[in-house]
Design an enzyme around this catalytic site. Sequence first.
Site, PDB file in Angstrom:
ATOM      1  N   SER A 106       0.849  -1.192   0.000  1.00  0.00           N
ATOM      2  CA  SER A 106       0.000   0.000   0.000  1.00  0.00           C
ATOM      3  C   SER A 106       0.884   1.242   0.000  1.00  0.00           C
ATOM      4  CB  SER A 106      -0.882   0.002   1.250  1.00  0.00           C
ATOM      5  OG  SER A 106      -1.475   1.267   1.476  1.00  0.00           O
ATOM      6  N   TYR A 141      -2.802  -0.780  10.153  1.00  0.00           N
ATOM      7  CA  TYR A 141      -2.753  -1.086   8.727  1.00  0.00           C
ATOM      8  C   TYR A 141      -1.446  -0.578   8.113  1.00  0.00           C
ATOM      9  CZ  TYR A 141      -4.117  -0.988   3.772  1.00  0.00           C
ATOM     10  OH  TYR A 141      -4.157  -1.166   2.418  1.00  0.00           O
TER      11      TYR A 141
END
Length: 278
Positions: A161, A174
Site C-alpha cells: 500500500s 494497517y
Amino acid sequence: MIPVHGNIQGRVAVVTGGSGVLCSEMCRELARHGVKVAILNRTVEKGEVVAEEIRSNGGKAIAIAANVLDRSSLENAREVILSQFGRLDILINGAGGNHPDAITAMETYGEAVEGKSFFDLEGDGFSQVFASNFTGTFLTSQVFGEMLLEQETPVIINISSMSAYSPMTKVPAYSAAKSAINNFTMWMATHFAETGLRVNAIAPGFFLTKQNRNLLMTEDGSLTERSNKIMTHTPMRRFGKPEDLLGTLLWLVDESYSGFVTGITVPVDGGFMAYSGV
C-alpha cells in the site's frame, strides 16, 4: 485489452482475499491468460461468485474457504488445490484490510472530533488488523511455499500500500503492517533467490473498494474531505481502477518479462509517491 501471455497458460495461482474488488479482477485476468485459479476467502460463497464467473467465460477456477490466520485451514486448502490442479506456480497474498477497532477518529491528536483517540485503541483490535495483513501473508507463504518450490519459475506477489511508504492518518495498524510487507518481501526474495522463487509486491495507490468507500465518498457520490486531500496529492487526479493493476501483475508473474526482478515493491499510484505536495 492486454495481449494474452501464452507463457503462463496452464499454470496454477492461489489468490487469498480473491473475492475483493482488486483481487477478484486479478483472478479474472489470470484466468483469461489460461491460468487455473484457486480463490481463497473466509466465506466460500463470495469466492464462488468469482469462480463461477471465470468458469462461465471458459476459464478454470475453484473457490475454497480458508482463513489466512488459521494454518490448518490453509493446509486443508492446499490439499484441495493439489487434488484439483496438482501444482502451484503463483501465490498472491491479497487478504487483509482494516477494522474500526484499529482506526482513530481524528487525524491528529487534539482535534475536536468525537470518537477513538490513539489512547482508546485496544490491543486486540490493533493486533487483529496487523495480523490479517502481515501474519496472514507469512503463514500463507509458509503453507504454500514448498509447493511453489517444486516448479521452475514460481512467484509470490504480496499486496502492499502507499501507506507503507507514507503512513496514512487514522490507520496505524494497517500502515505498520503494510510497511512490514515491503520488508518481508525483500527478506523472502533474498532467502529464496537461489531456488528460483521470485518474491515481489504491488503497492496500490488509492482505489475505491467496498472497505473504504464510506471514507472516500459521501452518500451523494461527491468526494469527502479525505478524498480531496488524496486528489490534491495524486498528480493524475483520479482514483485507481482495478484494471490499472493488471499490467504490473502480469509483468511480475511472467518470467519472460521479469525473470531478473525480485525483492521490489511496485507503486501503482497515479504519481502519489512521487509528489512532494509543492
